[in-house]
Design a protein around this motif. Structure first.
Motif, PDB file in Angstrom:
ATOM      1  N   VAL A  74       1.357   9.220  -6.061  1.00  4.01           N
ATOM      2  CA  VAL A  74       1.791  10.603  -5.856  1.00  4.01           C
ATOM      3  C   VAL A  74       2.779  11.022  -6.940  1.00  4.01           C
ATOM      4  O   VAL A  74       2.672  12.119  -7.522  1.00  4.01           O
ATOM      5  CB  VAL A  74       2.414  10.776  -4.457  1.00  4.01           C
ATOM      6  CG1 VAL A  74       3.065  12.155  -4.324  1.00  4.01           C
ATOM      7  CG2 VAL A  74       1.368  10.578  -3.375  1.00  4.01           C
ATOM      8  N   TRP A  91       0.830  -1.209   0.000  1.00 12.71           N
ATOM      9  CA  TRP A  91       0.000   0.000   0.000  1.00 12.71           C
ATOM     10  C   TRP A  91       0.862   1.255   0.000  1.00 12.71           C
ATOM     11  O   TRP A  91       0.508   2.262  -0.628  1.00 12.71           O
ATOM     12  CB  TRP A  91      -0.959   0.012   1.194  1.00 12.71           C
ATOM     13  CG  TRP A  91      -0.312   0.185   2.543  1.00 12.71           C
ATOM     14  CD1 TRP A  91       0.037  -0.790   3.414  1.00 12.71           C
ATOM     15  CD2 TRP A  91       0.080   1.431   3.144  1.00 12.71           C
ATOM     16  NE1 TRP A  91       0.627  -0.258   4.533  1.00 12.71           N
ATOM     17  CE2 TRP A  91       0.654   1.109   4.405  1.00 12.71           C
ATOM     18  CE3 TRP A  91      -0.007   2.763   2.768  1.00 12.71           C
ATOM     19  CZ2 TRP A  91       1.148   2.086   5.267  1.00 12.71           C
ATOM     20  CZ3 TRP A  91       0.488   3.745   3.629  1.00 12.71           C
ATOM     21  CH2 TRP A  91       1.051   3.403   4.861  1.00 12.71           C
ATOM     22  N   THR A  99       0.973   4.035  -2.931  1.00 17.79           N
ATOM     23  CA  THR A  99       0.750   5.454  -2.618  1.00 17.79           C
ATOM     24  C   THR A  99       1.857   6.321  -3.203  1.00 17.79           C
ATOM     25  O   THR A  99       1.593   7.371  -3.805  1.00 17.79           O
ATOM     26  CB  THR A  99       0.674   5.660  -1.097  1.00 17.79           C
ATOM     27  OG1 THR A  99      -0.396   4.881  -0.561  1.00 17.79           O
ATOM     28  CG2 THR A  99       0.452   7.126  -0.769  1.00 17.79           C
ATOM     29  N   GLY A 108      -1.116   2.568  -8.761  1.00 15.65           N
ATOM     30  CA  GLY A 108      -0.956   3.993  -8.519  1.00 15.65           C
ATOM     31  C   GLY A 108      -0.987   4.788  -9.809  1.00 15.65           C
ATOM     32  O   GLY A 108      -1.636   5.839  -9.905  1.00 15.65           O
TER      33      GLY A 108
END
Length: 347
Positions: A240, A232, A236, A289
Motif C-alpha cells: 500500500v 502478510w 500488505t 510488497g
C-alpha cells in the motif's frame, strides 16, 4: 530470529557459515544480485522495455555493481538495513545527478513527465518531485528489494560477505567503468552537462548520506516483548505504501506525499523490527510488497511511454511472472533461513 538486535546489527555466533562455503556458492548470489538489480529497477518498472534487453550490458555494471558494493560494504562492516538503505539513497543521488544526470537534464525525461515543470526549483535547476522519486526509488527498488530477495534465497550466507578483496575490487572497477560508459553515451547524445555548483552540491549530498549511513543505529535500542506482526500484514502495508508512493501526484503534493510516506514507514518499520519474532519473512514481505508495485506499475509506464506494443507487453508479462516465481521461491527458503543455527542475525 529474536528481538535482541533492534538496531539491525548482526548477532555473530561462533561459526560463520559463509566461511565454510566454496567460492561458487558465494559467487552465485553475487551474480544473481548483479543481474536482478537492473531487471527490477528498469525493466520490471517498464522504464526500459523488454525489447531493449540488450541494454543490460550497460545497465548491469552500474546498477548491479552499485548494489553489490553497497551490500558488501554493509555486511563487511557489520551493519544492517538502516545503513544499507541510506547507502542506497546515496547511490540514487549519485546516479541521478552525476552519472546519467537525469535530475538536472530535462531531455532525459520522457515527454509525459510533468513533474519537472510542476515542482521545479529554478534556483537549483531540478524538480523536487524527481529528487524525492529518484532518491527513494533507487534506494528501495534498485538496492533494497533485490538484496532482500537474493539474501533470502541463500540463507547460509545471506548476511556474510560474498566477495573477497579481489572480487570487491573488480566489482568497483566494473561499476566505475559502467558508469563512465553510460555518462559518456548520454553526454555524446545530448551534450548536456550539469553546472559545477550542481555537481558539487550533489557530491556533498552523497557524502553526507554515506556518513549518515554509518552514524545511524550505532547505539542498540532495547527490544520490546510485543510480538511482531504477521508477515502478510507487513507485506500488505509495504504494498500500500509503495503503491501510494508510485502513483503520488506530479504537482507539489507529490514530494510532500512521498516524504510523509517515507517518514511514516521508517517509524513503523523501526518499531516493528524491535519486536520479538521480527525476521527474514518480514523483510521479504516488505520487498514483495514493493515488487508487486512495480509488477503493475511497469504496464502503466509502458503505456505512458508509448512503448506498449505486443512484443513489450509479452516481455513485461514474462518479467512479472518471473518476479512472482522468484519471490515464491524465496518465500519457501524463509523457514530454512530462520531455523539455521550459527548464522548472523541481521535486522
Amino acid at each position: 530470529m529474536t528481538g535482541n538486535a533492534p538496531d539491525d546489527r548482526p548477532h555473530v555466533t561462533q561459526t560463520t557459515p559463509g566461511e565454510r562455503l566454496g567460492m561458487p556458492r558465494r559467487i552465485a548470489p553475487a551474480l544473481g544480485l548483479f543481474l536482478l538489480s537492473p531487471l527490477i529497477a528498469e525493466y520490471l518498472l517498464g522504464n526500459v522495455p523488454s525489447s531493449d534487453i540488450g541494454g543490460m550490458i550497460i545497465l548491469a555494471p552500474m546498477y548491479g555493481g552499485g548494489a553489490l558494493i553497497i551490500r558488501e560494504v554493509t555486511r563487511r562492516t557489520g551493519r544492517g538495513w538502516p545503513t544499507l538503505l541510506l547507502l542506497g539513497c546515496a547511490y540514487g543521488v549519485l546516479e541521478a545527478s552525476l552519472i546519467d544526470q537525469t535530475l538536472f537534464n530535462p531531455d532525459q525525461l520522457f515527454e509525459g513527465d510533468v513533474s519537472r515543470s510542476a515542482t521545479l526549483i529554478p534556483a537549483l535547476g531540478f524538480s523536487a518531485g524527481n529528487a524525492v522519486g529518484f532518491t527513494a526509488g533507487h534506494a528501495i527498488w534498485s538496492i533494497g528489494v533485490p538484496i532482500a530477495i537474493v539474501e533470502t534465497l541463500v540463507p547460509r550466507c545471506g548476511t556474510t560477505p560474498w566477495l573477497g578483496r579481489l572480487g570487491l575490487t573488480v566489482t568497483c572497477v566494473v561499476f566505475v567503468l559502467g558508469s563512465l560508459v553510460l555518462f559518456n553515451g548520454i553526454y555524446d547524445e545530448s551534450g548536456f552537462m550539469a553546472s559545477p555548483p550542481q555537481r558539487i552540491g550533489a557530491a556533498v549530498v552523497v557524502a553526507l548520506l554515506v556518513v549518515a549511513a554509518f552514524v545511524v543505529g550505532r547505539r542498540p535500542r532495547p527490544a520490546t516483548d510485543r510480538r511482531a506482526p504477521k508477515p502478510w500484514l507487513v507485506g500488505t502495508v509495504g504494498f500500500v505504501a509503495s503503491a501510494a508512493f508510485f502513483v503520488r501526484p506530479e504537482d507539489w503534493w507529490g514530494p510532500a506525499v512521498g516524504l510523509v510516506l517515507i517518514a511514516a514507514m521508517t517509524v513503523v518499520i523501526t518499531r516493528w523490527s524491535r519486536r520479538d519474532g521480527w525476521g527474514v519473512a518480514h523483510r521479504l514481505a516488505l520487498a514483495g510488497g514493493a515488487l508487486l508495485t512495480y509488477a503493475f506499475g511497469g504496464f502503466l509506464l509502458l503505456l505512458l511511454h508509448g512503448t506498449a506494443n505486443t512484443v513489450n507487453l509479452i516481455g513485461q508479462t514474462v518479467l512479472v511472472l518471473g518476479a512472482l516465481v522468484l519471490f515464491l521461491v524465496a518465500r519457501r527458503a524463509v523457514p530454512r533461513a530462520s531455523d539455521l543455527r550459527g548464522t548472523a542475525d541481521v535486522r
